[in-house]
Design a protein around this motif. Structure first.
Motif, PDB file in Angstrom:
ATOM      1  N   MET A 294     -45.100 -64.227 -49.131  1.00 29.68           N
ATOM      2  CA  MET A 294     -45.357 -64.871 -50.215  1.00 29.68           C
ATOM      3  C   MET A 294     -46.296 -66.070 -49.889  1.00 29.68           C
ATOM      4  O   MET A 294     -47.223 -66.607 -50.507  1.00 29.68           O
ATOM      5  N   ASN A 295     -46.084 -66.686 -48.544  1.00 27.96           N
ATOM      6  CA  ASN A 295     -46.790 -67.741 -48.073  1.00 27.96           C
ATOM      7  C   ASN A 295     -47.925 -67.237 -47.225  1.00 27.96           C
ATOM      8  O   ASN A 295     -48.667 -68.258 -46.718  1.00 27.96           O
ATOM      9  N   LYS A 296     -48.140 -66.019 -47.093  1.00 26.80           N
ATOM     10  CA  LYS A 296     -49.134 -65.574 -46.163  1.00 26.80           C
ATOM     11  C   LYS A 296     -49.109 -66.370 -44.828  1.00 26.80           C
ATOM     12  O   LYS A 296     -50.000 -66.699 -44.125  1.00 26.80           O
ATOM     13  N   ALA A 297     -47.727 -66.161 -44.196  1.00 21.96           N
ATOM     14  CA  ALA A 297     -47.460 -66.934 -43.172  1.00 21.96           C
ATOM     15  C   ALA A 297     -47.395 -65.852 -42.033  1.00 21.96           C
ATOM     16  O   ALA A 297     -47.029 -64.739 -42.417  1.00 21.96           O
ATOM     17  N   ASP A 298     -47.428 -66.236 -40.864  1.00 29.47           N
ATOM     18  CA  ASP A 298     -47.039 -65.409 -39.657  1.00 29.47           C
ATOM     19  C   ASP A 298     -47.719 -64.088 -39.539  1.00 29.47           C
ATOM     20  O   ASP A 298     -49.038 -64.007 -39.522  1.00 29.47           O
ATOM     21  N   SER A 299     -47.092 -62.878 -39.853  1.00 27.54           N
ATOM     22  CA  SER A 299     -47.928 -61.700 -39.492  1.00 27.54           C
ATOM     23  C   SER A 299     -48.795 -61.489 -40.920  1.00 27.54           C
ATOM     24  O   SER A 299     -49.795 -60.850 -40.715  1.00 27.54           O
ATOM     25  N   PHE A 300     -48.538 -61.971 -41.878  1.00 33.33           N
ATOM     26  CA  PHE A 300     -49.469 -61.995 -43.062  1.00 33.33           C
ATOM     27  C   PHE A 300     -50.632 -62.983 -43.077  1.00 33.33           C
ATOM     28  O   PHE A 300     -51.378 -62.867 -43.877  1.00 33.33           O
ATOM     29  N   GLU A 301     -50.609 -63.817 -42.146  1.00 32.73           N
ATOM     30  CA  GLU A 301     -51.906 -64.631 -42.051  1.00 32.73           C
ATOM     31  C   GLU A 301     -53.193 -64.127 -42.120  1.00 32.73           C
ATOM     32  O   GLU A 301     -54.205 -64.427 -42.375  1.00 32.73           O
ATOM     33  N   ARG A 302     -53.008 -62.887 -41.489  1.00 31.01           N
ATOM     34  CA  ARG A 302     -54.090 -61.872 -41.103  1.00 31.01           C
ATOM     35  C   ARG A 302     -55.005 -61.636 -42.601  1.00 31.01           C
ATOM     36  O   ARG A 302     -56.072 -61.304 -42.300  1.00 31.01           O
ATOM     37  N   TYR A 303     -54.428 -61.902 -43.723  1.00 29.49           N
ATOM     38  CA  TYR A 303     -55.226 -61.460 -44.868  1.00 29.49           C
ATOM     39  C   TYR A 303     -55.731 -62.642 -45.309  1.00 29.49           C
ATOM     40  O   TYR A 303     -56.543 -62.396 -46.394  1.00 29.49           O
ATOM     41  N   GLY A 304     -55.795 -63.777 -45.048  1.00 22.79           N
ATOM     42  CA  GLY A 304     -56.632 -64.893 -45.243  1.00 22.79           C
ATOM     43  C   GLY A 304     -56.678 -65.089 -46.742  1.00 22.79           C
ATOM     44  O   GLY A 304     -55.530 -65.273 -47.574  1.00 22.79           O
ATOM     45  N   ASP A 305     -57.846 -65.071 -47.276  1.00 22.73           N
ATOM     46  CA  ASP A 305     -58.030 -65.056 -48.880  1.00 22.73           C
ATOM     47  C   ASP A 305     -58.282 -63.875 -49.565  1.00 22.73           C
ATOM     48  O   ASP A 305     -58.202 -63.969 -50.677  1.00 22.73           O
ATOM     49  N   GLU A 306     -57.722 -62.690 -48.834  1.00 22.23           N
ATOM     50  CA  GLU A 306     -57.528 -61.387 -49.542  1.00 22.23           C
ATOM     51  C   GLU A 306     -56.663 -61.579 -50.633  1.00 22.23           C
ATOM     52  O   GLU A 306     -55.530 -62.162 -50.259  1.00 22.23           O
ATOM     53  N   ASP A 307     -56.624 -60.915 -51.820  1.00 22.20           N
ATOM     54  CA  ASP A 307     -55.511 -60.557 -52.487  1.00 22.20           C
ATOM     55  C   ASP A 307     -54.694 -59.517 -51.974  1.00 22.20           C
ATOM     56  O   ASP A 307     -55.266 -58.519 -51.781  1.00 22.20           O
ATOM     57  N   ILE A 308     -53.460 -59.991 -51.762  1.00 23.85           N
ATOM     58  CA  ILE A 308     -52.527 -58.697 -51.315  1.00 23.85           C
ATOM     59  C   ILE A 308     -51.535 -58.559 -52.432  1.00 23.85           C
ATOM     60  O   ILE A 308     -51.078 -59.196 -53.084  1.00 23.85           O
ATOM     61  N   GLU A 309     -51.077 -57.267 -52.576  1.00 20.53           N
ATOM     62  CA  GLU A 309     -49.731 -56.844 -53.215  1.00 20.53           C
ATOM     63  C   GLU A 309     -48.761 -56.354 -52.251  1.00 20.53           C
ATOM     64  O   GLU A 309     -48.931 -55.290 -51.610  1.00 20.53           O
ATOM     65  N   LEU A 310     -47.319 -56.777 -52.678  1.00 17.58           N
ATOM     66  CA  LEU A 310     -46.360 -56.056 -51.805  1.00 17.58           C
ATOM     67  C   LEU A 310     -45.944 -55.029 -52.855  1.00 17.58           C
ATOM     68  O   LEU A 310     -45.247 -54.953 -53.827  1.00 17.58           O
ATOM     69  N   PHE A 311     -46.275 -53.660 -52.527  1.00 20.20           N
ATOM     70  CA  PHE A 311     -45.974 -52.229 -53.176  1.00 20.20           C
ATOM     71  C   PHE A 311     -44.677 -52.048 -52.964  1.00 20.20           C
ATOM     72  O   PHE A 311     -43.824 -51.547 -53.744  1.00 20.20           O
ATOM     73  N   GLY A 312     -44.090 -51.917 -51.643  1.00 19.12           N
ATOM     74  CA  GLY A 312     -42.706 -51.486 -51.315  1.00 19.12           C
ATOM     75  C   GLY A 312     -42.307 -52.305 -50.434  1.00 19.12           C
ATOM     76  O   GLY A 312     -42.648 -53.104 -49.525  1.00 19.12           O
ATOM     77  N   PHE A 313     -40.865 -52.461 -50.523  1.00 20.75           N
ATOM     78  CA  PHE A 313     -40.001 -53.191 -49.613  1.00 20.75           C
ATOM     79  C   PHE A 313     -38.590 -52.408 -49.539  1.00 20.75           C
ATOM     80  O   PHE A 313     -37.855 -52.476 -50.584  1.00 20.75           O
ATOM     81  N   THR A 314     -38.402 -51.737 -48.397  1.00 26.17           N
ATOM     82  CA  THR A 314     -37.276 -50.828 -48.438  1.00 26.17           C
ATOM     83  C   THR A 314     -37.045 -50.481 -46.826  1.00 26.17           C
ATOM     84  O   THR A 314     -37.736 -51.086 -45.989  1.00 26.17           O
ATOM     85  N   HIS A 315     -35.982 -49.933 -46.460  1.00 20.32           N
ATOM     86  CA  HIS A 315     -35.558 -49.675 -45.135  1.00 20.32           C
ATOM     87  C   HIS A 315     -36.251 -48.606 -44.700  1.00 20.32           C
ATOM     88  O   HIS A 315     -36.542 -47.565 -45.161  1.00 20.32           O
ATOM     89  N   SER A 316     -36.167 -48.507 -43.245  1.00 21.41           N
ATOM     90  CA  SER A 316     -36.879 -47.297 -42.497  1.00 21.41           C
ATOM     91  C   SER A 316     -36.086 -46.080 -42.542  1.00 21.41           C
ATOM     92  O   SER A 316     -36.422 -44.884 -41.960  1.00 21.41           O
ATOM     93  N   GLY A 317     -34.709 -46.242 -42.837  1.00 21.04           N
ATOM     94  CA  GLY A 317     -33.761 -45.006 -42.901  1.00 21.04           C
ATOM     95  C   GLY A 317     -33.979 -43.810 -44.007  1.00 21.04           C
ATOM     96  O   GLY A 317     -34.642 -44.147 -44.870  1.00 21.04           O
ATOM     97  N   GLY A 318     -33.173 -43.277 -44.022  1.00 24.06           N
ATOM     98  CA  GLY A 318     -32.982 -42.296 -45.173  1.00 24.06           C
ATOM     99  C   GLY A 318     -34.286 -41.217 -45.114  1.00 24.06           C
ATOM    100  O   GLY A 318     -34.751 -40.854 -43.977  1.00 24.06           O
ATOM    101  N   ASP A 319     -34.908 -40.899 -46.206  1.00 24.84           N
ATOM    102  CA  ASP A 319     -36.259 -39.966 -46.311  1.00 24.84           C
ATOM    103  C   ASP A 319     -37.453 -40.811 -45.956  1.00 24.84           C
ATOM    104  O   ASP A 319     -38.075 -41.050 -47.047  1.00 24.84           O
ATOM    105  N   LEU A 320     -37.427 -40.997 -44.678  1.00 25.85           N
ATOM    106  CA  LEU A 320     -38.839 -41.928 -44.228  1.00 25.85           C
ATOM    107  C   LEU A 320     -40.137 -41.081 -44.969  1.00 25.85           C
ATOM    108  O   LEU A 320     -41.174 -41.700 -45.341  1.00 25.85           O
ATOM    109  N   GLU A 321     -40.190 -39.746 -44.581  1.00 29.21           N
ATOM    110  CA  GLU A 321     -41.285 -39.107 -44.993  1.00 29.21           C
ATOM    111  C   GLU A 321     -41.730 -39.160 -46.467  1.00 29.21           C
ATOM    112  O   GLU A 321     -42.825 -39.320 -46.856  1.00 29.21           O
ATOM    113  N   LYS A 322     -40.670 -39.278 -47.383  1.00 29.94           N
ATOM    114  CA  LYS A 322     -40.874 -39.287 -48.600  1.00 29.94           C
ATOM    115  C   LYS A 322     -41.110 -40.581 -49.243  1.00 29.94           C
ATOM    116  O   LYS A 322     -42.162 -40.911 -49.933  1.00 29.94           O
ATOM    117  N   LYS A 323     -40.811 -41.724 -48.392  1.00 27.45           N
ATOM    118  CA  LYS A 323     -41.121 -43.009 -48.719  1.00 27.45           C
ATOM    119  C   LYS A 323     -42.721 -43.043 -48.470  1.00 27.45           C
ATOM    120  O   LYS A 323     -43.662 -43.651 -49.125  1.00 27.45           O
TER     121      LYS A 323
END
Length: 120
Positions: A27-56
């Motif tokens: 939300m603050n474009k901090a740390d690893s998200f600083e790289r996007y600067g003034d780009e408009d970014i959208e968080l499409f997915g937020f999930t864990h890496s377990g389960g059916d990763l291929e489907k995700k």
């Protein structure tokens, strides 16, 4: 048009974590998200890496995600960190952390990979 991003969190950690660090960094474009600067970014997915990763991953691709961030806890606590990053990089750009530094307190450097295939 906004850049679509997904975050994969460590499955075990997600059982007890509010994910506030990852979300705050996004939300603050901090740390690893600083790289996007003034780009408009959208968080499409937020999930864990377990389960059916291929489907995700298929869902991310179908919906236009171009970059996957692996959470900081995945880097620190998941023995499959490197293989998850490599699998994701078959189709997406990968940033191997979300919040904190690119180098962990233990000295583990975050993986950053470009997609090996063209984005649709």
């Amino acid at each position: 048009m906004s850049k679509k991003i997904a975050v994969l969190v460590n499955e075990d950690t997600m059982q007890r974590c509010s994910c506030g660090g990852c979300l705050k960094a996004f939300m603050n474009k901090a740390d690893s998200f600083e790289r996007y600067g003034d780009e408009d970014i959208e968080l499409f997915g937020f999930t864990h890496s377990g389960g059916d990763l291929e489907k995700k991953l298929a869902s991310f691709k179908k919906n236009g995600v171009t970059t996957i961030h692996l959470s900081t806890c995945t880097r620190g606590k998941n023995d499959q960190y490197e293989s998850i990053a490599e699998r994701c990089a078959e189709e997406f750009d990968v940033v191997g952390y979300t919040h904190g530094g690119a180098v962990s307190k233990e000295g583990k450097v975050a993986i950053v990979l470009e997609a090996r295939s063209e984005h649709d």
